[in-house]
Design an enzyme around this catalytic site. Sequence first.
Site, PDB file in Angstrom:
ATOM      1  N   GLU A  63      -8.732  12.390  12.310  1.00 50.40           N
ATOM      2  CA  GLU A  63      -7.860  11.287  12.749  1.00 50.40           C
ATOM      3  C   GLU A  63      -6.948  11.700  13.896  1.00 50.40           C
ATOM      4  O   GLU A  63      -6.094  12.583  13.747  1.00 50.40           O
ATOM      5  CB  GLU A  63      -7.016  10.779  11.577  1.00 50.40           C
ATOM      6  CG  GLU A  63      -6.294   9.488  11.876  1.00 50.40           C
ATOM      7  CD  GLU A  63      -5.988   8.671  10.635  1.00 50.40           C
ATOM      8  OE1 GLU A  63      -5.404   7.588  10.766  1.00 50.40           O
ATOM      9  OE2 GLU A  63      -6.360   9.113   9.532  1.00 50.40           O
TER      10      GLU A  63
ATOM     11  N   GLU B 162      -6.989  -1.960   2.916  1.00 42.85           N
ATOM     12  CA  GLU B 162      -6.293  -0.713   3.210  1.00 42.85           C
ATOM     13  C   GLU B 162      -6.358  -0.409   4.704  1.00 42.85           C
ATOM     14  O   GLU B 162      -5.364   0.005   5.324  1.00 42.85           O
ATOM     15  CB  GLU B 162      -6.928   0.425   2.406  1.00 42.85           C
ATOM     16  CG  GLU B 162      -6.294   1.781   2.654  1.00 42.85           C
ATOM     17  CD  GLU B 162      -7.070   2.914   1.989  1.00 42.85           C
ATOM     18  OE1 GLU B 162      -6.797   4.073   2.358  1.00 42.85           O
ATOM     19  OE2 GLU B 162      -7.930   2.639   1.134  1.00 42.85           O
TER      20      GLU B 162
ATOM     21  N   GLU C 287     -12.173  10.567  -4.860  1.00 43.77           N
ATOM     22  CA  GLU C 287     -12.047  10.539  -3.398  1.00 43.77           C
ATOM     23  C   GLU C 287     -11.212  11.718  -2.915  1.00 43.77           C
ATOM     24  O   GLU C 287     -11.535  12.358  -1.906  1.00 43.77           O
ATOM     25  CB  GLU C 287     -11.416   9.225  -2.941  1.00 43.77           C
ATOM     26  CG  GLU C 287     -11.248   9.130  -1.424  1.00 43.77           C
ATOM     27  CD  GLU C 287     -10.609   7.816  -0.979  1.00 43.77           C
ATOM     28  OE1 GLU C 287      -9.737   7.857  -0.091  1.00 43.77           O
ATOM     29  OE2 GLU C 287     -10.984   6.755  -1.527  1.00 43.77           O
TER      30      GLU C 287
ATOM     31  N   LYS D 187       0.857  -1.193   0.000  1.00 44.22           N
ATOM     32  CA  LYS D 187       0.000   0.000   0.000  1.00 44.22           C
ATOM     33  C   LYS D 187       0.885   1.231   0.000  1.00 44.22           C
ATOM     34  O   LYS D 187       1.949   1.262   0.623  1.00 44.22           O
ATOM     35  CB  LYS D 187      -0.899   0.023   1.247  1.00 44.22           C
ATOM     36  CG  LYS D 187      -1.677   1.324   1.426  1.00 44.22           C
ATOM     37  CD  LYS D 187      -2.396   1.388   2.764  1.00 44.22           C
ATOM     38  CE  LYS D 187      -3.012   2.771   2.989  1.00 44.22           C
ATOM     39  NZ  LYS D 187      -3.696   2.892   4.280  1.00 44.22           N
TER      40      LYS D 187
END
Length: 439
Positions: free
Chosen positions: A236, A280, A418, A191
Amino acid sequence: MTDTVAPLRGPLRLVAQSVPLDEATLDGVPLTHLLPADGGLAWVRDGDGLVAWGEAARLETTGAQRFADAGAWWREVSAHAVVRDKVGVAGSGLVAFGSFAFGDTSGISRGRRAGSSVLVVPSVVVGRRAGTTWVTTIRESALAPTPQISPTDEPVSPEGVAFADGSTSGAQWESIVSEAVRRIAAGDLDKVVLARDLVAELAAPLDARAPVRRLAEAYPNCWTFHVDRLFGATPEMLVRRERGLVTSRVLAGTIRRTGDDTRDLALAGSLARSSKDLEEHEYAVRSVADALEPYCSSMNVPEAPFVLHLPNVMHLATDVAGVVDAGHETASALELAAALHPSAAVGGTPRAEALALIDEIEKLDRGRYAAPVGWIDADGDGEWGIALRSAEYDGARVRLFAGCGIVADSDPEAELAESQAKLVPVRDALAASEDDLPV
């Protein structure tokens, strides 16, 4: 190489005093409405948090040792400080706000200040937590009188906002994503998180209070921040340390909301079942758990994520929690943030391979985007978020950032969409009207 600016000239002896404020003083006044014209400092979520202004002390540092430099400086400042805290809640007493560069060389191409990581000890802090409101004064050598606290003037809204591509166009960024997918398919890595930027040119220098207020109002469940010309509303939490308990909120896997509640509920279900997004997310959770494990005697890592609903997007989210073990009781929130950064949520996995690919193909200087931003107190407790949904500004020029996690099943066109959804919070906070929004 590390370049530290404004080191201590002998022991800096700060005196900090926190006292409660009468609730009637700021009854119904949002914390962000106290910020001064220069933007001040802010860390606010759902009405609670910290805002501050003035400067009692400051450290700027660059390079690979930026976290270590900042940690050593803060330990020295705290060790020589006198703290008189009559409030006794998280965020009262002596505190510093900070933001850090993403990489060892971030910002270097745009000048030294752009690449600096910074800790700022303000002169005045106003905090609110669970119904308790207080003010902290900080100065060198002697107590300061408690200032009068009141809302500031209305900020100047951005005018003449013109948006343009940043380092790459949308089409160019899709090609970069395609190359990343090819590398992942070849087995080079699992990733990688790729970022892009959007530039806004304003008719006059930005009054950062305007977008900060708008972000705090529109995204109350995010942490709205402003530190040294970096602002945003991040969903986050990289790490929170409070009295031996460590928590981290991991986000990875995203889908855009439509505004139709029934449709969005169905999309949330599809996100929770998406093999691409679950893969992910798993990488991101594992990287956080692995980084925190050496510091914790016990940890709780939920088996499955939940769906976090925000006004513009939905994320797969996992809250990781741990208890600091006896051998790491002195590990501060900043030290834990340094151990976690960059997690797979903003870098990729394996870490070294992902960061190398970012340097090779991203064509973007991230500056302080996607790096730790937050605050720390004299005991080492604090909160450090990841500077997402954010922008850096210099006068009338603003750079907005967004990033997407790329895995084997990623579609470049979908990833571009996105990224555009992730630009919405700051883009809308800057736009004075719909006419200013980019097509």
